[in-house]
Scaffold this motif. Structure first.
Motif, PDB file in Angstrom:
ATOM      1  N   PHE A 167      -8.378 -63.612 -81.607  1.00 58.51           N
ATOM      2  CA  PHE A 167      -9.374 -64.475 -82.228  1.00 58.51           C
ATOM      3  C   PHE A 167      -8.598 -65.298 -83.253  1.00 58.51           C
ATOM      4  O   PHE A 167      -7.986 -64.734 -84.161  1.00 58.51           O
ATOM      5  CB  PHE A 167     -10.484 -63.684 -82.927  1.00 58.51           C
ATOM      6  N   VAL A 168      -8.588 -66.605 -83.073  1.00 59.10           N
ATOM      7  CA  VAL A 168      -7.855 -67.504 -83.954  1.00 59.10           C
ATOM      8  C   VAL A 168      -8.871 -68.435 -84.612  1.00 59.10           C
ATOM      9  O   VAL A 168      -9.563 -69.181 -83.926  1.00 59.10           O
ATOM     10  CB  VAL A 168      -6.806 -68.333 -83.180  1.00 59.10           C
ATOM     11  N   VAL A 169      -8.951 -68.371 -85.929  1.00 57.30           N
ATOM     12  CA  VAL A 169      -9.896 -69.202 -86.676  1.00 57.30           C
ATOM     13  C   VAL A 169      -9.192 -70.505 -87.055  1.00 57.30           C
ATOM     14  O   VAL A 169      -8.145 -70.487 -87.704  1.00 57.30           O
ATOM     15  CB  VAL A 169     -10.402 -68.476 -87.942  1.00 57.30           C
ATOM     16  N   VAL A 170      -9.758 -71.629 -86.606  1.00 60.03           N
ATOM     17  CA  VAL A 170      -9.231 -72.954 -86.920  1.00 60.03           C
ATOM     18  C   VAL A 170     -10.395 -73.788 -87.429  1.00 60.03           C
ATOM     19  O   VAL A 170     -11.266 -74.183 -86.659  1.00 60.03           O
ATOM     20  CB  VAL A 170      -8.590 -73.625 -85.683  1.00 60.03           C
ATOM     21  N   VAL A 227     -14.017 -70.711 -76.716  1.00 64.63           N
ATOM     22  CA  VAL A 227     -13.990 -71.374 -78.017  1.00 64.63           C
ATOM     23  C   VAL A 227     -15.413 -71.406 -78.547  1.00 64.63           C
ATOM     24  O   VAL A 227     -16.336 -71.845 -77.855  1.00 64.63           O
ATOM     25  CB  VAL A 227     -13.438 -72.819 -77.920  1.00 64.63           C
ATOM     26  N   LEU A 228     -15.599 -70.914 -79.770  1.00 71.23           N
ATOM     27  CA  LEU A 228     -16.896 -70.951 -80.449  1.00 71.23           C
ATOM     28  C   LEU A 228     -16.777 -71.894 -81.636  1.00 71.23           C
ATOM     29  O   LEU A 228     -15.911 -71.710 -82.484  1.00 71.23           O
ATOM     30  CB  LEU A 228     -17.296 -69.561 -80.944  1.00 71.23           C
ATOM     31  N   ILE A 280     -13.650 -70.650 -83.622  1.00 72.56           N
ATOM     32  CA  ILE A 280     -12.946 -69.415 -83.294  1.00 72.56           C
ATOM     33  C   ILE A 280     -12.478 -69.567 -81.846  1.00 72.56           C
ATOM     34  O   ILE A 280     -13.299 -69.704 -80.938  1.00 72.56           O
ATOM     35  CB  ILE A 280     -13.852 -68.176 -83.419  1.00 72.56           C
ATOM     36  N   MET A 281     -11.167 -69.586 -81.654  1.00 75.09           N
ATOM     37  CA  MET A 281     -10.603 -69.697 -80.310  1.00 75.09           C
ATOM     38  C   MET A 281     -10.141 -68.315 -79.876  1.00 75.09           C
ATOM     39  O   MET A 281      -9.650 -67.540 -80.695  1.00 75.09           O
ATOM     40  CB  MET A 281      -9.456 -70.690 -80.290  1.00 75.09           C
ATOM     41  N   SER A 282     -10.332 -68.030 -78.591  1.00 73.76           N
ATOM     42  CA  SER A 282      -9.968 -66.710 -78.101  1.00 73.76           C
ATOM     43  C   SER A 282      -9.294 -66.789 -76.729  1.00 73.76           C
ATOM     44  O   SER A 282      -9.951 -66.676 -75.698  1.00 73.76           O
ATOM     45  CB  SER A 282     -11.213 -65.810 -78.023  1.00 73.76           C
ATOM     46  N   PRO A 283      -7.968 -66.958 -76.708  1.00 72.11           N
ATOM     47  CA  PRO A 283      -7.242 -66.839 -75.447  1.00 72.11           C
ATOM     48  C   PRO A 283      -7.076 -65.359 -75.112  1.00 72.11           C
ATOM     49  O   PRO A 283      -6.943 -64.524 -76.010  1.00 72.11           O
ATOM     50  CB  PRO A 283      -5.891 -67.491 -75.753  1.00 72.11           C
ATOM     51  N   TRP A 284      -7.115 -65.039 -73.814  1.00 67.65           N
ATOM     52  CA  TRP A 284      -6.982 -63.643 -73.400  1.00 67.65           C
ATOM     53  C   TRP A 284      -6.366 -63.550 -72.010  1.00 67.65           C
ATOM     54  O   TRP A 284      -6.349 -64.523 -71.262  1.00 67.65           O
ATOM     55  CB  TRP A 284      -8.332 -62.934 -73.442  1.00 67.65           C
ATOM     56  N   GLN A 285      -5.863 -62.351 -71.686  1.00 66.95           N
ATOM     57  CA  GLN A 285      -5.360 -62.091 -70.345  1.00 66.95           C
ATOM     58  C   GLN A 285      -5.320 -60.592 -70.093  1.00 66.95           C
ATOM     59  O   GLN A 285      -5.321 -59.791 -71.032  1.00 66.95           O
ATOM     60  CB  GLN A 285      -3.993 -62.697 -70.128  1.00 66.95           C
ATOM     61  N   ARG A 304     -17.838 -72.479 -75.362  1.00 65.17           N
ATOM     62  CA  ARG A 304     -17.422 -72.859 -74.026  1.00 65.17           C
ATOM     63  C   ARG A 304     -16.300 -71.912 -73.631  1.00 65.17           C
ATOM     64  O   ARG A 304     -15.477 -71.541 -74.461  1.00 65.17           O
ATOM     65  CB  ARG A 304     -16.880 -74.296 -73.986  1.00 65.17           C
ATOM     66  N   GLY A 305     -16.273 -71.537 -72.352  1.00 63.42           N
ATOM     67  CA  GLY A 305     -15.218 -70.644 -71.921  1.00 63.42           C
ATOM     68  C   GLY A 305     -15.060 -70.621 -70.419  1.00 63.42           C
ATOM     69  O   GLY A 305     -15.868 -71.206 -69.689  1.00 63.42           O
TER      70      GLY A 305
END
Length: 139
Positions: free
Chosen positions: A85-88, A108-109, A92-97, A120-121
């Motif tokens: 979870f990256v707050v910009v 992205v929230l 809040i962006m959340s890349p995952w794998q 959106r995701g």
């Protein structure tokens, strides 16, 4: 959303691998315990065969002054997934794998008020889009 424990309602559109849109609704419950934050959720995709997906994210608490943290989840795909979870600013962006890297995506929230986010995701499995979503979270 991460910093505000409680019940969040979700509503929006879920698009399947054919990009066909279906209404979606659900809830997320954010809890904060010492050393662990959790996000437990339920997503219902309304189709001819309505499907409900349960999820749980174990989140390392966001340290004071930090702008990102790690999370992991045992549900939601073919194998455990790990992300950030990256707050910009207001997002809040959340890349995952997944561990093998064959299942991956991002969400992205964007905060639109003190009690609402627009998101959106997407998710990809072995280089094929499995789904995408548009969501509104309200507290």
């Amino acid at each position: 959303m991460l910093r505000q424990p409680g019940l969040w309602e979700r509503a929006g559109v879920y698009r399947d691998l054919n990009d066909d849109p279906f209404p979606q609704k659900g809830q997320l419950v954010v809890t904060h315990e010492p050393g662990l934050w959790t996000i437990e959720g339920q997503l219902t995709v309304i189709t001819e065969q309505t499907q409900t997906i349960a999820s749980r994210y174990d989140v390392q608490p966001l340290a004071e002054g930090a702008s990102f943290t790690e999370w992991k989840s045992e549900v939601g795909g073919p194998e455990p997934v790990f992300g950030l979870f990256v707050v910009v600013d207001d997002a809040i962006m959340s890349p995952w794998q997944s561990r093998s890297g064959t299942y991956w995506g991002q969400e992205v929230l964007r905060q639109v008020s003190s009690t609402a986010y627009l998101g959106r995701g997407f998710a990809v499995l072995i280089n094929e889009k499995k789904c995408s979503l548009l969501v509104r979270l309200t507290f």
